[in-house]
Scaffold this active site. Structure first.
Site, mmCIF file in Angstrom:
data_model
loop_
_atom_site.group_PDB
_atom_site.id
_atom_site.type_symbol
_atom_site.label_atom_id
_atom_site.label_comp_id
_atom_site.label_asym_id
_atom_site.label_seq_id
_atom_site.Cartn_x
_atom_site.Cartn_y
_atom_site.Cartn_z
ATOM 1 N N ILE A 11 47.053 11.550 1.480
ATOM 2 C CA ILE A 11 46.569 11.767 0.286
ATOM 3 C C ILE A 11 47.482 12.577 -0.614
ATOM 4 O O ILE A 11 47.773 12.184 -1.786
ATOM 5 C CB ILE A 11 45.316 12.182 0.076
ATOM 6 C CG1 ILE A 11 44.492 11.663 -1.023
ATOM 7 C CG2 ILE A 11 44.993 13.750 0.244
ATOM 8 C CD1 ILE A 11 44.368 10.228 -1.380
ATOM 9 N N ARG A 34 52.754 21.909 8.049
ATOM 10 C CA ARG A 34 53.612 21.961 9.413
ATOM 11 C C ARG A 34 54.813 20.999 9.630
ATOM 12 O O ARG A 34 55.812 21.215 10.268
ATOM 13 C CB ARG A 34 52.691 22.152 10.638
ATOM 14 C CG ARG A 34 51.622 23.238 10.313
ATOM 15 C CD ARG A 34 50.268 22.946 11.199
ATOM 16 N NE ARG A 34 49.761 21.491 10.939
ATOM 17 C CZ ARG A 34 48.712 20.956 11.723
ATOM 18 N NH1 ARG A 34 48.189 21.611 12.678
ATOM 19 N NH2 ARG A 34 48.331 19.654 11.353
ATOM 20 N N LYS A 87 38.169 16.269 -1.554
ATOM 21 C CA LYS A 87 36.867 16.022 -1.143
ATOM 22 C C LYS A 87 37.023 15.902 0.466
ATOM 23 O O LYS A 87 37.778 15.199 0.928
ATOM 24 C CB LYS A 87 36.314 14.844 -1.687
ATOM 25 C CG LYS A 87 37.003 13.570 -1.733
ATOM 26 C CD LYS A 87 37.361 12.540 -0.682
ATOM 27 C CE LYS A 87 36.517 12.016 0.216
ATOM 28 N NZ LYS A 87 36.949 11.287 1.332
ATOM 29 N N ASP A 165 33.244 9.936 5.419
ATOM 30 C CA ASP A 165 34.394 9.982 4.764
ATOM 31 C C ASP A 165 34.840 9.242 3.434
ATOM 32 O O ASP A 165 34.638 9.841 2.435
ATOM 33 C CB ASP A 165 35.577 10.218 5.556
ATOM 34 C CG ASP A 165 37.167 10.560 4.797
ATOM 35 O OD1 ASP A 165 37.320 11.663 4.563
ATOM 36 O OD2 ASP A 165 37.569 9.321 4.309
#
Ligand code: NAP
Length: 307
Positions: A11, A34, A87, A165
């Site tokens: 995203i 990372r 979110k 989700d």
């Protein structure tokens, strides 16, 4: 304002980076991830080191999955930074309340973003429903998890929410457009035998006016996704399609609305306002319904899921 983006994954790359690049309010000054980086932007792998090294960056935007998000948000707030949350704003409601308390104590802004609320037709749908008597509201949110979240195992880990989700996006719209508060009364959650979160769910809600409010969520829908909300009222039927991008009333399409285009540009414009005001915007109502579904839902075991 300088901003740091944390968690350079799907995203962040698809939406946050272009939205920041296209905004007059923001300049992407650092990333923390990372593995992921953004061309031409200073990259850190350690969040604490970024906070120490770049005191000039006053705002951070967290694009991580929900479970690791609290630690990052709390660290940022303690370091006096304003924080924007993808979110859902956390893995649990308690975490979110703790972050609100922390943000107040440190006098920083905190924004629980709900990108679907920024879809083009959501304000028009809200305005149309105001003052009308709702008879029935039906959420149908169906998509193919293999297409939209390929290999993202975290969605099936505890705290990953599974079908909620995407389902929480529908609930973020419903809680925005409905004039009356609703609460969940019944749910069926379909858990794959080998996973910790549901892959499908049906939910029923209490509505103070007696309207029938239901949600049918499914992550195994092949092909074109269905992201629809239909509201039947005593003065006609509203249909929001395409996740709030298209609106019809009794089959008549609502005209395009002028203004800043796109869900994420709107979120970043609102974050700029929030920081300027020193405000906190943490509407947790979409997440409350999801937590209620996990509290009250009947568990049904369905065949194992593999990518
Ligand atoms: P993602 O690509 O799987 O993860 C984003 C990045 O977070 C990863 O690339 C990873 O970056 C970092 N990360 C993952 N697990 C971590 C951990 N345990 N600790 C620290 N960093 C970790 O996820 P996404 O699809 O972008 O979703 C992120 C959030 O955005 C979710 O809350 C999701 O609901 C929301 N969202 C997603 C979409 C979508 O279409 N995917 C749409 C709207 C909203 P590094 O490995 O480089 O550290």
């Amino acid at each position: 304002m300088l901003i740091a983006l944390v968690g350079i994954g799907k995203i962040a790359v698809d939406q946050h980076v272009p939205a920041i690049a296209g905004s007059a309010d923001w300049e992407l000054a650092a990333t923390v991830s990372r593995h992921g980086t953004v061309d031409g932007v200073e990259a850190f792998t350690d969040f604490g080191k970024m906070l120490d090294a770049r005191p000039d960056i006053r705002v951070v935007s967290l694009c991580l999955p929900p479970v690791p998000r609290y630690d990052y948000a709390a660290q940022a707030i303690r370091a006096g930074r304003h924080v924007m949350l993808e979110k859902p704003p956390g893995a649990t409601l308690s975490e979110c309340h703790a972050l609100m308390d922390l943000a107040r104590a440190h006098r920083v802004s905190l924004y629980a973003t709900w990108h679907s609320r920024q879809a083009d037709k959501v304000p028009a749908a809200k305005a149309w429903l105001a003052g009308k008597t709702l008879r029935k509201l039906t959420v149908t949110w169906k998509e193919d998890v293999r297409h939209w979240h390929p290999g993202q195992d975290w969605v099936f880990d505890p705290g990953g929410l599974g079908i909620f989700d995407p389902g929480i996006n529908a609930l973020s719209i419903v809680t925005e457009i409905l004039p009356d508060p609703i609460h969940l009364t019944e749910a069926q959650l379909h858990f794959p035998a080998n996973r910790d979160t549901p892959i499908a769910a049906t939910c029923r809600f209490y509505h103070p006016g007696g309207a029938e409010v239901t949600a049918n969520l499914d992550w195994l829908e092949p092909g074109t996704p269905v992201w629809n909300i239909e509201a039947v009222t005593d003065e006609g039927t509203l249909l929001l399609e395409n996740g709030g991008g298209k609106m019809t009333v009794d089959g008549q399409q609502h005209d395009a609305m002028p203004g800043l285009a796109g869900e994420y540009p709107r979120l970043y414009a609102q974050m700029a306002d929030l920081v300027a005001e020193g405000g906190i915007d943490m509407d947790l109502s979409p997440m409350r319904h999801v937590a209620d579904a996990f509290t009250l839902g009947r568990r049904v075991v369905v065949p194992a899921f593999e990518w």
